[in-house]
Design a protein around this motif. Sequence first.
Motif, mmCIF file in Angstrom:
data_model
loop_
_atom_site.group_PDB
_atom_site.id
_atom_site.type_symbol
_atom_site.label_atom_id
_atom_site.label_comp_id
_atom_site.label_asym_id
_atom_site.label_seq_id
_atom_site.Cartn_x
_atom_site.Cartn_y
_atom_site.Cartn_z
ATOM 1 N N UNK A 21 0.833 -1.191 0.000
ATOM 2 C CA UNK A 21 0.000 0.000 0.000
ATOM 3 C C UNK A 21 0.874 1.251 0.000
ATOM 4 N N UNK A 22 0.446 2.251 -0.752
ATOM 5 C CA UNK A 22 1.093 3.562 -0.738
ATOM 6 C C UNK A 22 0.160 4.606 -0.136
ATOM 7 N N UNK A 23 -0.834 4.143 0.601
ATOM 8 C CA UNK A 23 -1.814 5.022 1.241
ATOM 9 C C UNK A 23 -1.334 5.363 2.654
ATOM 10 N N UNK A 24 -1.043 6.638 2.929
ATOM 11 C CA UNK A 24 -0.577 7.014 4.274
ATOM 12 C C UNK A 24 -1.554 6.620 5.389
ATOM 13 N N UNK A 25 -2.798 6.400 5.064
ATOM 14 C CA UNK A 25 -3.778 5.996 6.082
ATOM 15 C C UNK A 25 -3.478 4.602 6.629
ATOM 16 N N UNK A 26 -2.628 3.828 5.938
ATOM 17 C CA UNK A 26 -2.313 2.470 6.402
ATOM 18 C C UNK A 26 -1.117 2.435 7.353
ATOM 19 N N UNK A 27 -0.494 3.601 7.604
ATOM 20 C CA UNK A 27 0.634 3.635 8.531
ATOM 21 C C UNK A 27 0.199 3.151 9.908
ATOM 22 N N UNK A 28 1.036 2.353 10.519
ATOM 23 C CA UNK A 28 0.755 1.868 11.866
ATOM 24 C C UNK A 28 1.453 2.801 12.865
ATOM 25 N N UNK A 29 0.799 3.135 13.965
ATOM 26 C CA UNK A 29 1.444 3.988 14.970
ATOM 27 C C UNK A 29 2.508 3.204 15.750
ATOM 28 N N UNK A 30 3.507 3.915 16.253
ATOM 29 C CA UNK A 30 4.577 3.273 17.002
ATOM 30 C C UNK A 30 4.051 2.562 18.247
ATOM 31 N N UNK A 31 3.000 3.086 18.863
ATOM 32 C CA UNK A 31 2.494 2.405 20.061
ATOM 33 C C UNK A 31 1.984 1.003 19.728
ATOM 34 N N UNK A 32 1.589 0.770 18.495
ATOM 35 C CA UNK A 32 1.188 -0.579 18.068
ATOM 36 C C UNK A 32 2.404 -1.510 18.039
ATOM 37 N N UNK A 33 3.537 -0.986 17.563
ATOM 38 C CA UNK A 33 4.775 -1.777 17.555
ATOM 39 C C UNK A 33 5.252 -2.042 18.983
ATOM 40 N N UNK A 34 5.166 -1.024 19.840
ATOM 41 C CA UNK A 34 5.541 -1.202 21.245
ATOM 42 C C UNK A 34 4.701 -2.300 21.895
ATOM 43 N N UNK A 35 3.408 -2.298 21.605
ATOM 44 C CA UNK A 35 2.515 -3.310 22.178
ATOM 45 C C UNK A 35 2.903 -4.702 21.702
ATOM 46 N N UNK A 36 3.287 -4.819 20.436
ATOM 47 C CA UNK A 36 3.707 -6.118 19.897
ATOM 48 C C UNK A 36 4.927 -6.631 20.657
ATOM 49 N N UNK A 37 5.923 -5.769 20.856
ATOM 50 C CA UNK A 37 7.124 -6.167 21.593
ATOM 51 C C UNK A 37 6.809 -6.494 23.050
ATOM 52 N N UNK A 38 6.035 -5.626 23.685
ATOM 53 C CA UNK A 38 5.754 -5.803 25.114
ATOM 54 C C UNK A 38 4.972 -7.078 25.404
ATOM 55 N N UNK A 39 4.084 -7.466 24.494
ATOM 56 C CA UNK A 39 3.241 -8.638 24.726
ATOM 57 C C UNK A 39 3.874 -9.946 24.271
ATOM 58 N N UNK A 40 4.902 -9.877 23.458
ATOM 59 C CA UNK A 40 5.503 -11.102 22.912
ATOM 60 C C UNK A 40 6.058 -11.974 24.036
ATOM 61 N N UNK A 41 5.739 -13.274 24.016
ATOM 62 C CA UNK A 41 6.305 -14.154 25.044
ATOM 63 C C UNK A 41 7.820 -14.294 24.895
ATOM 64 N N UNK A 42 8.311 -14.172 23.672
ATOM 65 C CA UNK A 42 9.749 -14.133 23.394
ATOM 66 C C UNK A 42 9.920 -13.419 22.065
ATOM 67 N N UNK A 43 11.138 -12.925 21.845
ATOM 68 C CA UNK A 43 11.470 -12.264 20.585
ATOM 69 C C UNK A 43 12.771 -12.872 20.070
ATOM 70 N N UNK A 44 13.049 -12.630 18.808
ATOM 71 C CA UNK A 44 14.326 -13.046 18.228
ATOM 72 C C UNK A 44 15.278 -11.870 18.338
#
Length: 175
Positions: A21-44
Motif C-alpha cells: 500500500x502507498x496510502x498514508x492511512x495504512x501507517x501503523x502507529x509506534x504504540x502498536x509496535x511497542x505493544x507487539x514487543x511488550x506482549x511477545x512471550x519471546x522475541x528473536x
Amino acid sequence: MTVSTPAATLLFGEEDATPFSTDPATLKPWDRAQACLAAAPKVWFTTVRPDGRPHTAPVLLVWADGAPCLTSRPGSRKSENLAGNAHCLLSASDDDLDLVVEGVAARVGDDTGIRRVADAFREKYGWEFTVRDGTVTGDARPGSPEYAFHRITPTRAFGYGADGLTATRWRFDGR
C-alpha cells in the motif's frame, strides 16, 4: 530513558511499483509496535559477531523505563557480541504485525535501572533476580548465575501488516 516517538513513513512509494500500500492511512502507529514487543512471550534477538556474521537467538523481553530490555549471561555469545558491537535487531510477530526493530544495546548499570528491569521480569515472567551492588544473579537457579540487563534504543523499525499489503517504517531521530 524513554524511547522517542519516531516519524512513521511508508516503506514504499508509488514509484516503487510494489504490491504494498502507498496510502498514508495504512501507517501503523509506534504504540502498536511497542505493544507487539511488550506482549511477545519471546522475541528473536540478533547481534553481530566479531567476524561480522550475525548471531540470532530467542530471548525474553520486557519493557522498562520506556524501552525494550533483555537479559543475557555476561559470558554468553550475545553479551560478548554486544561488548564489541552494540548494534542489534529485535524481531517479533503477533496476529496483526510482523516487526523488525534495529537498535543499539547498552548494558543497564545503575542500581535503580537494574531494579526496574528486574521488577519487569518478575511481573511479566515470574522470574526472580537478586540485585546486589550493581550485580544481578539468579539465586533461584543452580549456581546462582550472574546476568546482565541490556536496554535497546531503537534507531529504525519496520512493521508489516498481516494483510501482506501494508508496511510502515519508523525512523528515530531522523535516522
